[in-house]
Structures are given as structure tokens and as C-alpha cells.
Write an enzyme that holds these catalytic residues in place. Structure first.
Site, PDB file in Angstrom:
ATOM      1  N   ASP A  92       9.228   2.618  -1.012  1.00 33.77           N
ATOM      2  CA  ASP A  92       8.272   3.217  -0.093  1.00 33.77           C
ATOM      3  C   ASP A  92       8.703   2.853   1.321  1.00 33.77           C
ATOM      4  OD1 ASP A  92       6.227   3.883   1.591  1.00 33.77           O
ATOM      5  OD2 ASP A  92       4.624   3.182   0.279  1.00 33.77           O
TER       6      ASP A  92
ATOM      7  N   TYR B 178       0.868  -1.187   0.000  1.00 33.94           N
ATOM      8  CA  TYR B 178       0.000   0.000   0.000  1.00 33.94           C
ATOM      9  C   TYR B 178       0.897   1.226   0.000  1.00 33.94           C
ATOM     10  CZ  TYR B 178      -3.263   3.573   1.768  1.00 33.94           C
ATOM     11  OH  TYR B 178      -4.021   4.712   1.928  1.00 33.94           O
TER      12      TYR B 178
ATOM     13  N   LYS C 218       5.339   8.861   8.512  1.00 34.73           N
ATOM     14  CA  LYS C 218       5.230   8.281   9.862  1.00 34.73           C
ATOM     15  C   LYS C 218       6.325   8.765  10.820  1.00 34.73           C
ATOM     16  CE  LYS C 218       2.557   4.419   8.067  1.00 34.73           C
ATOM     17  NZ  LYS C 218       1.187   4.410   8.510  1.00 34.73           N
TER      18      LYS C 218
END
Ligand SMILES: Cc1ncc(COP(=O)(O)O)c(C=O)c1O
Length: 427
Positions: A238, A143, A266
Site C-alpha cells: 500500500d 490503514y 494521494k
């Protein structure tokens, strides 16, 4: 009498679709009522009915220093006192950009944004602008945020190009995305042989954390690096989840592979909305105002978010930080495995740095299909029983979990005792 939690959930559904601002918070996968939280400290947080929980979600990854770390809170307070946003450059943006370039040698230039989605979307546009090509490769189960180009699932059977995985994504957009199996080198070779000249970029989570946790095999990432170089495609790692979560050098350091672009989020924001994309200078210089690829943001590099990020990144550079974090995370995964196996539960677990996966199956999964074959019902029973015990795991069998620097051995032991009570009752 209904609990405050239940009342809030019912009212929230009136004003917010599904009662939540991000779908996985809704407990749809595990069933039941989402927990509303009101405060957190260290490894713990408290719900609106004053029940405490050990938190293994950490806001889905950012909270590597636990909740309300004093140094992060102080940095945020000080920054806020000086103004919430300027819409103009600041010295702290330079400081964090320099630090990211220093910590990740693959990053020569970096741009700050406000979410991982924005970072992924911008990196894809940049890769397309840089190469003048349209196709991208992604991997099933990874994702990368909710950009149209990335909300794509594999086409059926022999079809190479993907289909939208969300309503509202135009089929024409999805048609530029090729979805391949994670860890499948043969599929990768075949696709590059056939479409190499049209592939702008391949984007991958080097340790996948959105299909539970699945580690990339080194050969898979090496093949991906080799094929991207050979065909002039941009390799995007990613590291929104793995960045400063699996180690100070991130996953690219663990695998010793240099991507062309990296997306981060994050942990680099320490709980505030901050993300970034960066990489090779020649690619990054295609961005406006220097180049023709447009990308912008009113709150990009927001000073309060940057302050939280810098304070967090200062702490994680302490000697031994990741060794201690990894050891604690292993104490959890190995402990759970021992307890589960003692009572004959089909279970295994693994971790990388401060992230972990729990699987209700016999062998560690290597692909999306392996993860899907795990016993979801067993996970759901485990999740709810642990929640009762005051232990908060991600409310889905398909998400990775996180340990923070504030979790101590006692917290892990409490977790293991709770798991033992649960698994022993399953016999
Ligand atoms: C690997 C990865 N990339 C990108 C994203 C999107 O980040 P955000 O939720 O900040 O938009 C996520 C979010 O969970 C993620 O795990």
C-alpha cells in the site's frame, strides 16, 4: 461574537454527520473546533477568519507541490475546458499508466480508480480472484481505506482471525482477515506455516503512516516477500501514502523489494480524486473485461484528475527534487528534536523523504503498541499551541505529517521558533 469558523462548524453539524466529511477532520482526538479553510497557496493556507497557517498536512499527503501550484492549476483548467468526463478512454489515461509503469518496475499494468479505498478494495478482490483463496493478512496500525475486509482489528489473545473495527462490518468478512503485529517476523512465519495455503494476499504499508510514522524494518519486508512467494500469496504494497512521497521509486525502491501489486493514491492525483492499483501482468489480466474479477468506475481515470496527476508527476521527476524535500523534512524533525530536548521534553522524530513522524516518547516506535505508549496529552497540548501560532499539524497523535516542495527554510525556522516558545513554557 462567535467567529465565522465557529458558526460554520455549528451549522455543518446540522447537515453533515459530525460536521465533517471524513472523521479525522473533526479534531476528536485533540479536542476543540476543526478549522475551516478557504484558500491555500504554496506552503500556507488561510482559514475562513483570514488567519494563515503553515500547512504540514497537505490534504493528508497529496499536496507534494503545496497548494494551488501554478502548473497543476493550469493543467486542471485546460483539461476542464475540454470536458469534465467522457466515460470512455482518453490519451492522458494511457500517458499516466505508461508513466506509472515506467517509474515503478513492479507495475506492468495499472488500472485507475478514484480513491485509495477503491484501490485497496480492488487489489484485495483481485488477489482473491487470482489465487482462489479467501484469507488476507494485514498489520495492526496500518490503514488501507475503509473496505470491509480491511476494517479489522486483531482478535484477542490466541485468536488468529480478526474482529470488525467498525460497526457494519460483518463478522464473517472480518473472519477472513488475519491481523499481525508490524515488524514481527516470528508472527509472520508462524501464520504462513499454519495458513499459507489459504492466504490470498498480505497487504502492508512499507512505511506506515497511519500510526504516526513507523518504518518497516528491512528484514520484516524481506520475510514478507519470501513467505508470499513461497506460499503463492500476493504481496500488496500500500503506497497510497508513500507513493512518490518518500522518493521517485516509492518505498519499494527504497527497500529494493518488488511487490506483486501496488496501490497508489494521494500524490498521483496532485490533490484531485485519483488512485490506482497495478502490478504483475498475469495478475492484472484477471480483471474484467479480460478476466473474471469485476471492477469498474464511472469516473475512473477522470481527465481532470489525470491532468492534475500528470502535472504533479512531471514536477517530482526534476533532478534533486526528493533530495531537497528530504533535507527540508529533516531540518524540521531534527530541529524540533533539538528544541524539545533542550527543555527536557520527551520527544523524538524521524522522516522518510517528505513524510515525518513526531513522537512524545523517548525512542522511535517500531509497532502500534509503541506508538500507543507515547504521551498523547503532550501531543494534544503541542498541537493546540502550534495551531495558535499559525502552524497546522495533523489533528491527531497517530498521523504522519508532510512537507511540500514549497516549504522553505524560513517556514521551517518559523516552525522551530514557535516550538521553542511552546516547549520553553512547559518547563
Ligand atoms: C496508506 C493508505 N492507504 C489507503 C488510504 C485510503 O485512501 P483514500 O482516503 O483515498 O480512500 C489511505 C488514506 O489515508 C492511506 O493512508
Amino acid at each position: 461574537m462567535t467567529s465565522l469558523n465557529q458558526q460554520l462548524y455549528e451549522l455543518s453539524q446540522k447537515y453533515i454527520p459530525g460536521g465533517v466529511n471524513s472523521p479525522v477532520r473533526a479534531f476528536k482526538s485533540v479536542g476543540g473546533t476543526p478549522v475551516f479553510f478557504k484558500r491555500g497557496q504554496g506552503a500556507y493556507f488561510w482559514d475562513v477568519d483570514e488567519k494563515s497557517y503553515i500547512d504540514y498536512v497537505g490534504s493528508w499527503g497529496p499536496l507534494i507541490l503545496g497548494h494551488a501550484h501554478p502548473k497543476v492549476v493550469k493543467a486542471v483548467q485546460e483539461a476542464a475546458q475540454n470536458g469534465l468526463s467522457f466515460g470512455a478512454p482518453t490519451e492522458t489515461e494511457l500517458e499516466i499508466a505508461e508513466l506509472l509503469c515506467k517509474l515503478l518496475p513492479s507495475i506492468e499494468q495499472v488500472r485507475l480508480v478514484s480513491s485509495g479505498t477503491e484501490a485497496g478494495m480492488s487489489a484485495i478482490r483481485l488477489a482473491r480472484g487470482y489465487t482462489g483463496r479467501s484469507h488476507i493478512i494485514k498489520f495492526e496500525g496500518c490503514y488501507h481505506g475503509h473496505d470491509d475486509a480491511l476494517l479489522v482489528k486483531a482478535g484477542s489473545g490466541a485468536l488468529t482471525f480478526g474482529h470488525p473495527s467498525s460497526a457494519g462490518v460483518p463478522a464473517e468478512t472480518a473472519a477472513h482477515t488475519i491481523v499481525l503485529s508490524y515488524n514481527d517476523v516470528a508472527g509472520l512465519e508462524k501464520t504462513f506455516n499454519e495458513f499459507g495455503k489459504e492466504i490470498a494476499a498480505a497487504i502492508v504499508e512499507p512505511v506506515a503512516g497511519n500510526m504516526n510514522l513507523v518504518k518497516a524494518e528491512p528484514d520484516f519486508l524481506l520475510a514478507l516477500r519470501r513467505l508470499c512467494t513461497q506460499h503463492g500469496s500476493v504481496l500488496i504494497f500500500d503506497e497510497v501514502m508513500t507513493g512518490f512521497r518518500v522518493g521517485l521509486e516509492c518505498a519499494q525502491g527504497l527497500y529494493q523489494i518488488k511487490p506483486d501489486l501496488t496501490i497508489l493514491g494521494k500524490v498521483i492525483g496532485g490533490g484531485m480524486p485519483l488512485a490506482a492499483f497495478g502490478g504483475r501482468r498475469d495478475i492484472m489480466q484477471c480483471l474484467a473485461p479480460l478476466g473474471a474479477v469485476y471492477q469498474a468506475g464511472t469516473l475512473s481515470g477522470n481527465p481532470v484528475a489525470v491532468a492534475a496527476g500528470l502535472a504533479t508527476l512531471r514536477e517530482v521527476q526534476a533532478p534533486g527534487f526528493y533530495e531537497t524535500l528530504a533535507a527540508k523534512t529533516q531540518q524540521l524533525t531534527q530541529g524540533l528534536t533539538v528544541v524539545a530536548n533542550k527543555y527536557g521534553v520527551n520527544f523524538c522524530a524521524e522522516s522518510v523523504g517528505g513524510m515525518f513522524g513526531l513522537y512524545f516518547c523517548k525512542e522511535l516506535p517500531k509497532s502500534f503498541a509503541d506508538v500507543m505508549a507515547c504521551d498523547k496529552e503532550a501531543f494534544n497540548r503541542f498541537f493546540h499551541a502550534m495551531l495558535q501560532e499559525g502552524i497546522y499539524f495533523a489533528p491527531s497523535a497517530f498521523e504522519a505529517g508532510f512537507v511540500s516542495a514549497m516549504h522553505n527554510s524560513e517556514d521551517i525556522d518559523k516552525t522551530l521558533f514557535a516550538a521553542e516558545r511552546i516547549f520553553s513554557s512547559w518547563v
